[in-house]
Design an enzyme around this catalytic site. Structure first.
Site, PDB file in Angstrom:
ATOM      1  N   ASP A 106      39.912  29.105  40.418  1.00 46.65           N
ATOM      2  CA  ASP A 106      40.500  30.065  41.355  1.00 46.65           C
ATOM      3  C   ASP A 106      42.021  29.842  41.409  1.00 46.65           C
ATOM      4  O   ASP A 106      42.478  28.733  41.680  1.00 46.65           O
ATOM      5  CB  ASP A 106      39.869  29.842  42.724  1.00 46.65           C
ATOM      6  CG  ASP A 106      40.257  30.889  43.751  1.00 46.65           C
ATOM      7  OD1 ASP A 106      39.490  31.074  44.703  1.00 46.65           O
ATOM      8  OD2 ASP A 106      41.325  31.505  43.620  1.00 46.65           O
ATOM      9  N   ASP A 117      41.347  36.793  39.965  1.00 44.97           N
ATOM     10  CA  ASP A 117      41.888  35.427  39.890  1.00 44.97           C
ATOM     11  C   ASP A 117      40.833  34.342  39.937  1.00 44.97           C
ATOM     12  O   ASP A 117      41.138  33.175  40.117  1.00 44.97           O
ATOM     13  CB  ASP A 117      42.913  35.208  41.014  1.00 44.97           C
ATOM     14  CG  ASP A 117      42.298  34.747  42.315  1.00 44.97           C
ATOM     15  OD1 ASP A 117      41.219  35.258  42.678  1.00 44.97           O
ATOM     16  OD2 ASP A 117      42.892  33.877  42.966  1.00 44.97           O
ATOM     17  N   GLU A 118      39.582  34.715  39.750  1.00 45.64           N
ATOM     18  CA  GLU A 118      38.535  33.744  40.043  1.00 45.64           C
ATOM     19  C   GLU A 118      37.333  33.963  39.130  1.00 45.64           C
ATOM     20  O   GLU A 118      36.946  35.105  38.896  1.00 45.64           O
ATOM     21  CB  GLU A 118      38.204  34.009  41.505  1.00 45.64           C
ATOM     22  CG  GLU A 118      37.171  33.330  42.115  1.00 45.64           C
ATOM     23  CD  GLU A 118      36.916  33.791  43.559  1.00 45.64           C
ATOM     24  OE1 GLU A 118      35.987  33.244  44.085  1.00 45.64           O
ATOM     25  OE2 GLU A 118      37.599  34.676  44.122  1.00 45.64           O
TER      26      GLU A 118
HETATM   27  P1  TTP Z   1      41.827  34.681  46.855  1.00 44.19           P
HETATM   28  O1  TTP Z   1      41.514  33.835  45.679  1.00 44.19           O
HETATM   29  O2  TTP Z   1      40.791  34.803  47.921  1.00 44.19           O
HETATM   30  O3  TTP Z   1      43.137  34.158  47.599  1.00 44.19           O
HETATM   31  P2  TTP Z   1      44.475  33.579  46.988  1.00 44.19           P
HETATM   32  O4  TTP Z   1      44.388  33.381  45.516  1.00 44.19           O
HETATM   33  O5  TTP Z   1      45.605  34.437  47.447  1.00 44.19           O
HETATM   34  O6  TTP Z   1      44.607  32.200  47.724  1.00 44.19           O
HETATM   35  P3  TTP Z   1      43.785  30.855  47.495  1.00 44.19           P
HETATM   36  O7  TTP Z   1      44.779  29.849  47.032  1.00 44.19           O
HETATM   37  O8  TTP Z   1      43.229  30.525  48.828  1.00 44.19           O
HETATM   38  O9  TTP Z   1      42.740  31.150  46.468  1.00 44.19           O
HETATM   39  O10 TTP Z   1      42.203  36.136  46.394  1.00 44.19           O
HETATM   40  C1  TTP Z   1      42.909  36.389  45.201  1.00 44.19           C
HETATM   41  C2  TTP Z   1      43.832  37.567  45.361  1.00 44.19           C
HETATM   42  O11 TTP Z   1      43.092  38.717  45.741  1.00 44.19           O
HETATM   43  C3  TTP Z   1      44.855  37.364  46.425  1.00 44.19           C
HETATM   44  O12 TTP Z   1      46.002  36.713  45.922  1.00 44.19           O
HETATM   45  C4  TTP Z   1      45.112  38.751  46.902  1.00 44.19           C
HETATM   46  C5  TTP Z   1      43.841  39.494  46.674  1.00 44.19           C
HETATM   47  N1  TTP Z   1      43.109  39.703  47.932  1.00 44.19           N
HETATM   48  C6  TTP Z   1      43.157  40.942  48.550  1.00 44.19           C
HETATM   49  O13 TTP Z   1      43.776  41.867  48.036  1.00 44.19           O
HETATM   50  N2  TTP Z   1      42.508  41.115  49.738  1.00 44.19           N
HETATM   51  C7  TTP Z   1      41.823  40.104  50.357  1.00 44.19           C
HETATM   52  O14 TTP Z   1      41.261  40.301  51.438  1.00 44.19           O
HETATM   53  C8  TTP Z   1      41.771  38.827  49.708  1.00 44.19           C
HETATM   54  C9  TTP Z   1      41.035  37.687  50.334  1.00 44.19           C
HETATM   55  C10 TTP Z   1      42.433  38.679  48.509  1.00 44.19           C
HETATM   56 MG    MG Z   2      42.737  32.467  44.635  1.00 41.45          MG
END
Ligand code: TTP
Ligand code: MG
Length: 361
Positions: free
Chosen positions: A13, A107-108
């Site tokens: 992630d 991203d995951e």
């Molecule tokens: P995530 O992997 O949930 O969050 P993140 O990568 O920003 O942070 P973390 O380090 O905690 O993993 O989500 C990935 C991307 O997806 C995030 O950068 C933006 C987008 N996203 C949205 O557009 N809406 C949302 O509600 C969430 C949770 C994420």
């Molecule tokens: Mg993330």
């Protein structure tokens, strides 16, 4: 959990994904609290940089609220094309290790590296290599979880964010789960967590005191899942099926048809079904494609695209009928007709389509 059957599952992630990309590409934003999204007055925050998270700014938070929490917050508009590009880059890195990749969003992803293309014996080593390559190729960091099942790998990746690597071995799994708050269980949403709290369940150990039948009685089908995961039992495979890129309906005709009078009523039926399909999926496309198969088995596809998602049924009808009319002279008879929507809104689960919770059903 004998050694030969133990799988090696990774969950990777990216860290503060959109925000990190923006800080990478604009040095002025580095070290500053930023939120990617519509701005202070409209829209919600997609994500926030770690500097902003210190103030409590979170994903899916209304812009005005984020600004209240962090007055110096800088709003940056999203650039989905760039995020998609990075997503491709990391996907290519994953592919150097395994083809068993299940993306959950841009991203995951889950990776099954039990057997991997580099014959690396330890999941942790694969994860470390991937993290290094991601950093080298994208100048961004990610976090990784390594375990023998998806559930634990997913939780593990969030354990030492950012740039963290966490391994949960089968031996450690049950202890790990006993102390884990149920609200952090992947698949337990806010509503379920609240219901569990009412039942006196706050962590895995509490959850374990309930029988399978009791949990099914309280939570339906998901009860069974909870019963298993708290015992570290999760056999779900890493599902490498592709992300949906189109939605469509087609039908083979009872007999080959030639005239507009004969074909039109069938197209109207297809439009009805097609529209219902889009509504059910709550997913719409920017491109509409009419597919025709001629009596001699040639496939003709004719598309039209808009710069917005086509949600209006009348518009879909108009476009489909026009595509048919314009192409009546390209065939003698047809044996199949279909409609497809592509360039879908939720193709990659970004923005509105982000997968916040995991679906088991
Ligand atoms: P995530 O992997 O949930 O969050 P993140 O990568 O920003 O942070 P973390 O380090 O905690 O993993 O989500 C990935 C991307 O997806 C995030 O950068 C933006 C987008 N996203 C949205 O557009 N809406 C949302 O509600 C969430 C949770 C994420
Ligand atoms: Mg993330």
């Amino acid at each position: 959990m004998n050694a030969p059957t133990t799988r090696k599952i990774l969950h990777i992630d990216m860290d503060a994904f959109y925000a990190s990309v923006e800080q990478r590409d604009n040095p002025d934003l580095r070290g500053k609290p930023i939120a990617v999204g519509g701005g202070a007055n409209r829209g919600v925050t997609t994500t926030a940089s770690y500097e902003a998270r210190k103030f409590g700014v979170r994903s899916a938070m209304p812009g005005y609220k984020a600004k209240q929490l962090c007055p110096d917050l800088i709003f940056v508009p999203p650039r989905f094309d760039v995020y998609k590009e990075v997503s491709h880059q990391i996907r290519n890195i994953f592919k150097a290790y395994t083809d068993l990749i299940e993306p959950l969003s841009l991203d995951e992803a889950f990776l099954d590296v039990t057997v991997n293309k580099k014959d690396i014996p330890y999941g942790m080593e694969v994860a470390q290599e991937i993290m290094d390559r991601v950093k080298k190729d994208t100048q961004l960091t990610c976090s990784a979880g390594v375990s023998y099942c998806k559930f634990l790998a997913k939780i593990a990746s969030g354990f030492k964010k950012p740039n963290g690597l966490t391994v949960v071995t089968p031996q450690r799994a049950e202890k790990f789960l006993e102390t884990l708050p149920v609200k952090d269980f992947f698949g337990v949403g806010k509503v379920t967590a609240a219901k569990m709290a009412q039942m006196g369940i706050t962590n895995g150990a509490d959850l374990k005191t309930f029988t399978r039948l009791e949990l099914i009685r309280y939570f339906g089908k998901r009860g069974d899942f909870y019963y298993n995961i708290v015992r570290g039992i999760d056999d779900r495979p890493v599902n490498a099926s592709r992300v949906r890129k189109s939605l469509g309906v087609e039908t083979t005709l009872e007999k080959d048809l030639a005239s507009l009078e004969e074909i039109s009523p069938i197209l109207l039926r297809i439009i009805d079904e097609f529209y219902e399909r889009l509504q059910k999926a709550d997913n719409y496309g920017r491109t509409l494609t009419l597919k025709l198969k001629t009596h001699d088995f040639q496939t003709l596809t004719r598309s039209q695209s808009k710069n917005y998602f086509i949600r209006d049924k009348q518009e879909i009808s108009r476009m489909a009928i026009a595509l048919l009319k314009e192409n009546m002279n390209t065939f003698d008879k047809i044996r199949l007709i279909g409609l497809t929507a592509s360039n879908l809104e939720k193709e990659q689960n970004h923005s509105g389509g982000h997968q916040l919770s995991f679906e088991w059903e």
